[in-house]
Design a protein around this motif. Structure first.
Motif, PDB file in Angstrom:
ATOM      1  N   LYS A  15      -9.647  18.930  -5.902  1.00 50.51           N
ATOM      2  CA  LYS A  15     -10.574  18.404  -6.905  1.00 50.51           C
ATOM      3  C   LYS A  15     -11.507  17.379  -6.276  1.00 50.51           C
ATOM      4  CE  LYS A  15      -9.340  17.293 -10.999  1.00 50.51           C
ATOM      5  NZ  LYS A  15      -8.701  16.731 -12.199  1.00 50.51           N
ATOM      6  N   LEU A  16     -10.946  16.492  -5.445  1.00 51.13           N
ATOM      7  CA  LEU A  16     -11.763  15.481  -4.772  1.00 51.13           C
ATOM      8  C   LEU A  16     -12.804  16.131  -3.873  1.00 51.13           C
ATOM      9  CD1 LEU A  16      -8.939  12.963  -3.824  1.00 51.13           C
ATOM     10  CD2 LEU A  16     -10.790  12.560  -5.458  1.00 51.13           C
ATOM     11  N   LYS A  17     -12.401  17.166  -3.152  1.00 54.14           N
ATOM     12  CA  LYS A  17     -13.331  17.865  -2.257  1.00 54.14           C
ATOM     13  C   LYS A  17     -14.467  18.518  -3.033  1.00 54.14           C
ATOM     14  CE  LYS A  17     -11.195  20.169   1.180  1.00 54.14           C
ATOM     15  NZ  LYS A  17     -10.126  21.000   1.799  1.00 54.14           N
ATOM     16  N   ASN A  18     -14.210  18.844  -4.298  1.00 51.84           N
ATOM     17  CA  ASN A  18     -15.233  19.461  -5.149  1.00 51.84           C
ATOM     18  C   ASN A  18     -16.019  18.426  -5.950  1.00 51.84           C
ATOM     19  OD1 ASN A  18     -14.801  22.201  -4.460  1.00 51.84           O
ATOM     20  ND2 ASN A  18     -12.944  22.192  -5.686  1.00 51.84           N
ATOM     21  N   GLY A  19     -15.794  17.126  -5.655  1.00 47.12           N
ATOM     22  CA  GLY A  19     -16.581  16.077  -6.291  1.00 47.12           C
ATOM     23  C   GLY A  19     -16.006  15.521  -7.579  1.00 47.12           C
ATOM     24  N   PHE A  20     -14.769  15.872  -7.931  1.00 41.43           N
ATOM     25  CA  PHE A  20     -14.149  15.391  -9.156  1.00 41.43           C
ATOM     26  C   PHE A  20     -13.125  14.308  -8.846  1.00 41.43           C
ATOM     27  CE2 PHE A  20     -15.482  19.715 -10.095  1.00 41.43           C
ATOM     28  CZ  PHE A  20     -16.181  19.541 -11.281  1.00 41.43           C
ATOM     29  N   SER A  21     -12.948  13.382  -9.782  1.00 40.94           N
ATOM     30  CA  SER A  21     -11.940  12.335  -9.645  1.00 40.94           C
ATOM     31  C   SER A  21     -10.555  12.914  -9.911  1.00 40.94           C
ATOM     32  CB  SER A  21     -12.205  11.211 -10.647  1.00 40.94           C
ATOM     33  OG  SER A  21     -13.438  10.607 -10.383  1.00 40.94           O
ATOM     34  N   ALA A  22      -9.545  12.202  -9.427  1.00 39.59           N
ATOM     35  CA  ALA A  22      -8.156  12.622  -9.648  1.00 39.59           C
ATOM     36  C   ALA A  22      -7.320  11.395  -9.970  1.00 39.59           C
ATOM     37  CB  ALA A  22      -7.620  13.325  -8.407  1.00 39.59           C
ATOM     38  N   PHE A  23      -6.245  11.604 -10.726  1.00 40.93           N
ATOM     39  CA  PHE A  23      -5.350  10.522 -11.116  1.00 40.93           C
ATOM     40  C   PHE A  23      -3.919  10.897 -10.776  1.00 40.93           C
ATOM     41  CE2 PHE A  23      -2.626   8.334 -14.238  1.00 40.93           C
ATOM     42  CZ  PHE A  23      -2.995   7.028 -13.993  1.00 40.93           C
ATOM     43  N   SER A  24      -3.175   9.931 -10.286  1.00 38.62           N
ATOM     44  CA  SER A  24      -1.765  10.147  -9.958  1.00 38.62           C
ATOM     45  C   SER A  24      -0.933   9.091 -10.666  1.00 38.62           C
ATOM     46  CB  SER A  24      -1.545  10.053  -8.448  1.00 38.62           C
ATOM     47  OG  SER A  24      -0.169  10.042  -8.165  1.00 38.62           O
ATOM     48  N   GLU A  25       0.138   9.537 -11.337  1.00 37.82           N
ATOM     49  CA  GLU A  25       1.011   8.605 -12.046  1.00 37.82           C
ATOM     50  C   GLU A  25       2.232   8.210 -11.228  1.00 37.82           C
ATOM     51  OE1 GLU A  25       1.816  10.981 -15.494  1.00 37.82           O
ATOM     52  OE2 GLU A  25       0.284   9.948 -16.657  1.00 37.82           O
ATOM     53  N   THR A  26       2.550   8.962 -10.182  1.00 33.16           N
ATOM     54  CA  THR A  26       3.771   8.685  -9.423  1.00 33.16           C
ATOM     55  C   THR A  26       3.452   8.206  -8.015  1.00 33.16           C
ATOM     56  OG1 THR A  26       4.015  10.917  -8.522  1.00 33.16           O
ATOM     57  CG2 THR A  26       4.973  10.515 -10.701  1.00 33.16           C
ATOM     58  N   GLN A  27       4.332   7.387  -7.486  1.00 27.61           N
ATOM     59  CA  GLN A  27       4.173   6.863  -6.135  1.00 27.61           C
ATOM     60  C   GLN A  27       4.218   7.990  -5.107  1.00 27.61           C
ATOM     61  OE1 GLN A  27       3.445   3.705  -5.454  1.00 27.61           O
ATOM     62  NE2 GLN A  27       3.325   4.124  -3.265  1.00 27.61           N
ATOM     63  N   GLU A  28       5.103   8.967  -5.329  1.00 29.08           N
ATOM     64  CA  GLU A  28       5.243  10.089  -4.389  1.00 29.08           C
ATOM     65  C   GLU A  28       3.933  10.848  -4.240  1.00 29.08           C
ATOM     66  OE1 GLU A  28       7.448  14.428  -3.952  1.00 29.08           O
ATOM     67  OE2 GLU A  28       7.625  13.320  -5.830  1.00 29.08           O
ATOM     68  N   VAL A  29       3.332  11.228  -5.349  1.00 31.52           N
ATOM     69  CA  VAL A  29       2.090  11.998  -5.302  1.00 31.52           C
ATOM     70  C   VAL A  29       0.949  11.133  -4.758  1.00 31.52           C
ATOM     71  CG1 VAL A  29       0.379  13.248  -6.683  1.00 31.52           C
ATOM     72  CG2 VAL A  29       2.820  13.599  -7.106  1.00 31.52           C
ATOM     73  N   THR A  30       0.930   9.862  -5.120  1.00 30.05           N
ATOM     74  CA  THR A  30      -0.098   8.949  -4.609  1.00 30.05           C
ATOM     75  C   THR A  30      -0.050   8.877  -3.089  1.00 30.05           C
ATOM     76  OG1 THR A  30      -0.104   7.623  -6.632  1.00 30.05           O
ATOM     77  CG2 THR A  30      -0.924   6.554  -4.626  1.00 30.05           C
ATOM     78  N   GLU A  31       1.137   8.721  -2.535  1.00 32.58           N
ATOM     79  CA  GLU A  31       1.276   8.642  -1.076  1.00 32.58           C
ATOM     80  C   GLU A  31       0.868   9.946  -0.400  1.00 32.58           C
ATOM     81  OE1 GLU A  31       5.328   7.428  -0.487  1.00 32.58           O
ATOM     82  OE2 GLU A  31       4.915   5.373  -1.145  1.00 32.58           O
ATOM     83  N   LEU A  32       1.213  11.069  -1.005  1.00 33.62           N
ATOM     84  CA  LEU A  32       0.818  12.361  -0.438  1.00 33.62           C
ATOM     85  C   LEU A  32      -0.705  12.531  -0.468  1.00 33.62           C
ATOM     86  CD1 LEU A  32       3.596  14.624  -1.962  1.00 33.62           C
ATOM     87  CD2 LEU A  32       3.216  14.221   0.470  1.00 33.62           C
ATOM     88  N   ILE A  33      -1.317  12.170  -1.583  1.00 31.50           N
ATOM     89  CA  ILE A  33      -2.774  12.284  -1.695  1.00 31.50           C
ATOM     90  C   ILE A  33      -3.442  11.406  -0.637  1.00 31.50           C
ATOM     91  CG2 ILE A  33      -4.785  11.783  -3.139  1.00 31.50           C
ATOM     92  CD1 ILE A  33      -3.032  12.527  -5.577  1.00 31.50           C
ATOM     93  N   GLU A  34      -2.954  10.179  -0.480  1.00 30.29           N
ATOM     94  CA  GLU A  34      -3.528   9.288   0.527  1.00 30.29           C
ATOM     95  C   GLU A  34      -3.399   9.882   1.930  1.00 30.29           C
ATOM     96  OE1 GLU A  34      -1.345   5.703  -0.442  1.00 30.29           O
ATOM     97  OE2 GLU A  34      -3.097   4.865  -1.458  1.00 30.29           O
ATOM     98  N   ARG A  35      -2.265  10.494   2.207  1.00 31.60           N
ATOM     99  CA  ARG A  35      -2.062  11.126   3.522  1.00 31.60           C
ATOM    100  C   ARG A  35      -3.047  12.287   3.717  1.00 31.60           C
ATOM    101  NH1 ARG A  35       3.467  13.785   4.260  1.00 31.60           N
ATOM    102  NH2 ARG A  35       4.122  11.749   3.537  1.00 31.60           N
ATOM    103  N   TYR A  36      -3.198  13.128   2.693  1.00 34.46           N
ATOM    104  CA  TYR A  36      -4.103  14.277   2.802  1.00 34.46           C
ATOM    105  C   TYR A  36      -5.557  13.838   2.898  1.00 34.46           C
ATOM    106  CZ  TYR A  36      -0.004  17.027   1.398  1.00 34.46           C
ATOM    107  OH  TYR A  36       1.241  17.598   1.331  1.00 34.46           O
ATOM    108  N   ILE A  37      -5.923  12.760   2.190  1.00 30.03           N
ATOM    109  CA  ILE A  37      -7.285  12.227   2.280  1.00 30.03           C
ATOM    110  C   ILE A  37      -7.572  11.800   3.713  1.00 30.03           C
ATOM    111  CG2 ILE A  37      -8.715  10.221   1.663  1.00 30.03           C
ATOM    112  CD1 ILE A  37      -7.505  10.438  -1.175  1.00 30.03           C
ATOM    113  N   LYS A  38      -6.604  11.127   4.321  1.00 31.46           N
ATOM    114  CA  LYS A  38      -6.774  10.668   5.704  1.00 31.46           C
ATOM    115  C   LYS A  38      -6.885  11.858   6.654  1.00 31.46           C
ATOM    116  CE  LYS A  38      -5.062   7.059   8.657  1.00 31.46           C
ATOM    117  NZ  LYS A  38      -4.106   5.969   8.797  1.00 31.46           N
ATOM    118  N   GLN A  39      -6.030  12.879   6.467  1.00 32.33           N
ATOM    119  CA  GLN A  39      -6.059  14.064   7.324  1.00 32.33           C
ATOM    120  C   GLN A  39      -7.387  14.794   7.226  1.00 32.33           C
ATOM    121  OE1 GLN A  39      -2.721  16.438   6.073  1.00 32.33           O
ATOM    122  NE2 GLN A  39      -1.243  15.224   7.222  1.00 32.33           N
ATOM    123  N   GLU A  40      -7.939  14.852   6.014  1.00 32.38           N
ATOM    124  CA  GLU A  40      -9.196  15.580   5.780  1.00 32.38           C
ATOM    125  C   GLU A  40     -10.419  14.700   6.027  1.00 32.38           C
ATOM    126  OE1 GLU A  40      -9.567  18.771   3.974  1.00 32.38           O
ATOM    127  OE2 GLU A  40      -7.429  19.210   3.786  1.00 32.38           O
TER     128      GLU A  40
END
Length: 67
Positions: A15-40
């Motif tokens: 969604k972020l790559k397509n220009g849309f915002s995203a929301f995460s309610e859990t620490q696990e998903v937040t950490e994964l998203i941050e890792r993938y953002i850094k990788q990409e």
């Protein structure tokens, strides 16, 4: 039905790559998203709140920000 945190995080990064915002309610998903953002190497503003974390695609002229 069990949903994988990795699948949820990958979908939100798409969604972020397509220009849309995203929301995460859990620490696990937040950490994964941050890792993938850094990788990409995505330019994303990260707004952490007490209820969860917003990931907002940033302007290409701004630097990657996180709080």
């Amino acid at each position: 039905m069990i949903i994988s945190g990795r699948e949820v995080a990958r979908a939100k990064v798409e969604k972020l790559k397509n220009g849309f915002s995203a929301f995460s309610e859990t620490q696990e998903v937040t950490e994964l998203i941050e890792r993938y953002i850094k990788q990409e190497n995505l330019n994303v503003h990260i707004d952490k709140t007490t209820l969860g974390c917003w990931f907002i695609p940033a302007d290409k002229t701004n630097e990657h920000t996180s709080q």
